[in-house]
Design a protein around this motif. Sequence first.
Motif, short mmCIF file in Angstrom:
data_model
loop_
_atom_site.label_atom_id
_atom_site.label_comp_id
_atom_site.label_asym_id
_atom_site.label_seq_id
_atom_site.Cartn_x
_atom_site.Cartn_y
_atom_site.Cartn_z
N LEU A 12 0.74 33.46 -15.39
CA LEU A 12 -1.04 34.04 -14.20
C LEU A 12 -1.48 33.18 -13.79
O LEU A 12 -1.82 33.13 -12.59
N LEU A 13 -1.32 31.68 -14.30
CA LEU A 13 -2.02 30.77 -13.20
C LEU A 13 -1.20 30.48 -12.12
O LEU A 13 -1.79 29.70 -11.25
N SER A 14 0.01 30.59 -12.14
CA SER A 14 0.86 30.09 -10.65
C SER A 14 0.43 30.83 -9.48
O SER A 14 0.82 30.75 -9.08
N ARG A 15 0.29 32.17 -10.06
CA ARG A 15 0.39 33.12 -9.30
C ARG A 15 -1.41 33.87 -8.68
O ARG A 15 -1.22 34.15 -7.73
N LYS A 16 -1.84 32.66 -9.34
CA LYS A 16 -4.05 32.53 -8.40
C LYS A 16 -3.93 31.85 -7.71
O LYS A 16 -4.09 31.04 -7.47
N THR A 17 -3.12 31.92 -6.70
CA THR A 17 -3.70 31.70 -5.37
C THR A 17 -4.24 31.48 -4.10
O THR A 17 -4.99 30.88 -4.33
N LYS A 18 -4.97 32.89 -3.77
CA LYS A 18 -5.38 33.05 -3.57
C LYS A 18 -5.65 34.71 -2.46
O LYS A 18 -5.30 35.55 -3.34
N CYS A 19 -6.91 35.06 -2.55
CA CYS A 19 -7.51 36.44 -2.55
C CYS A 19 -6.47 36.50 -0.90
O CYS A 19 -6.78 36.41 0.24
N CYS A 20 -6.11 38.21 -1.21
CA CYS A 20 -5.26 39.18 -0.60
C CYS A 20 -5.88 39.30 0.23
O CYS A 20 -5.14 39.90 1.59
N ILE A 21 -7.13 39.66 0.50
CA ILE A 21 -7.87 40.04 1.54
C ILE A 21 -8.75 39.10 2.26
O ILE A 21 -8.89 38.69 3.44
N CYS A 22 -9.22 38.88 1.17
CA CYS A 22 -10.50 37.55 2.20
C CYS A 22 -9.84 36.40 2.55
O CYS A 22 -10.30 35.66 2.83
N GLY A 23 -9.24 35.84 1.54
CA GLY A 23 -8.11 34.31 1.21
C GLY A 23 -9.27 33.29 0.36
O GLY A 23 -8.52 32.44 0.28
N GLU A 24 -10.00 33.60 -0.25
CA GLU A 24 -10.77 32.66 -1.71
C GLU A 24 -10.04 32.50 -2.48
O GLU A 24 -8.77 32.94 -2.94
N ASP A 25 -9.95 31.18 -2.71
CA ASP A 25 -8.98 30.43 -3.62
C ASP A 25 -9.19 29.71 -4.88
O ASP A 25 -8.73 28.54 -5.78
N ASN A 26 -10.38 29.98 -4.76
CA ASN A 26 -11.29 28.84 -5.94
C ASN A 26 -10.27 29.75 -7.11
O ASN A 26 -11.26 31.21 -7.58
N ASN A 27 -9.98 29.52 -8.19
CA ASN A 27 -9.13 29.66 -9.27
C ASN A 27 -10.05 30.76 -10.32
O ASN A 27 -9.44 32.35 -10.72
N CYS A 28 -11.28 30.08 -10.46
CA CYS A 28 -12.07 30.82 -11.35
C CYS A 28 -12.46 32.11 -10.69
O CYS A 28 -13.21 33.14 -11.11
N CYS A 65 -10.00 38.37 -4.81
CA CYS A 65 -11.32 37.29 -5.53
C CYS A 65 -12.21 38.69 -6.00
O CYS A 65 -11.99 39.70 -6.00
N SER A 66 -13.13 38.41 -7.41
CA SER A 66 -14.08 39.11 -8.07
C SER A 66 -14.94 39.99 -7.30
O SER A 66 -14.50 41.79 -7.27
N ASN A 67 -15.17 39.25 -5.94
CA ASN A 67 -15.83 40.19 -5.31
C ASN A 67 -15.37 41.53 -4.17
O ASN A 67 -15.38 42.55 -4.55
N CYS A 68 -14.06 41.20 -4.00
CA CYS A 68 -13.16 41.54 -3.26
C CYS A 68 -12.75 42.88 -4.03
O CYS A 68 -12.73 44.40 -3.66
N HIS A 69 -12.34 42.82 -5.01
CA HIS A 69 -11.81 43.10 -6.20
C HIS A 69 -13.24 44.67 -6.56
O HIS A 69 -12.53 46.00 -6.81
N LYS A 70 -14.22 44.25 -6.89
CA LYS A 70 -15.63 45.01 -6.79
C LYS A 70 -15.73 45.84 -5.09
O LYS A 70 -16.15 47.04 -6.07
N LYS A 71 -15.75 45.47 -4.39
CA LYS A 71 -15.32 46.40 -3.31
C LYS A 71 -14.61 47.50 -3.39
O LYS A 71 -15.04 48.65 -3.05
N LEU A 72 -13.34 47.43 -3.89
CA LEU A 72 -12.26 47.73 -3.65
C LEU A 72 -12.53 48.89 -4.33
O LEU A 72 -11.83 50.31 -3.94
N HIS A 73 -12.81 48.88 -6.04
CA HIS A 73 -12.98 49.51 -7.05
C HIS A 73 -14.60 50.85 -6.09
O HIS A 73 -14.51 51.62 -6.64
N SER A 74 -14.99 50.58 -5.84
CA SER A 74 -16.69 50.69 -5.19
C SER A 74 -16.28 52.03 -4.40
O SER A 74 -15.95 52.88 -4.02
N GLN A 75 -14.70 51.25 -3.39
CA GLN A 75 -14.23 51.96 -2.31
C GLN A 75 -13.65 53.56 -2.52
O GLN A 75 -13.40 54.47 -2.67
N ILE A 76 -13.07 52.63 -3.55
CA ILE A 76 -11.99 53.65 -5.03
C ILE A 76 -13.09 54.96 -5.05
O ILE A 76 -11.74 56.60 -4.95
#
Length: 83
Positions: A12-28, A65-76
């Motif tokens: 799981l941690l090895s796949r947490k590289t960066k957000c595929c939408i905005c590029g955020e790379d902070n693991n948390c 990232c959590s922000n993009c995830h929320k935006k994506l689910h809101s759009q869906i």
Amino acid sequence: MSKYHKRNKEILLSRKTKCCICGEDNNCCLEFHHMKDKIYNISQAVKYLKTDLFIKELDKCVCICSNCHKKLHSQIKNNNNGQ
């Protein structure tokens, strides 16, 4: 925890590289979004699922990232409900 938890967590941690939408790379800030055929919740499956099944489920996801995830689910949600 199961005997699979340690290995699954490493994967799981090895796949947490960066957000595929905005590029955020902070693991948390990074999460996984299912793109298709969700069977297991990743945050729960990491603790108990056999590693081969865990990888199979993780392969259905994208890192986001959590922000993009929320935006994506809101759009869906808004698109599905016509709001």
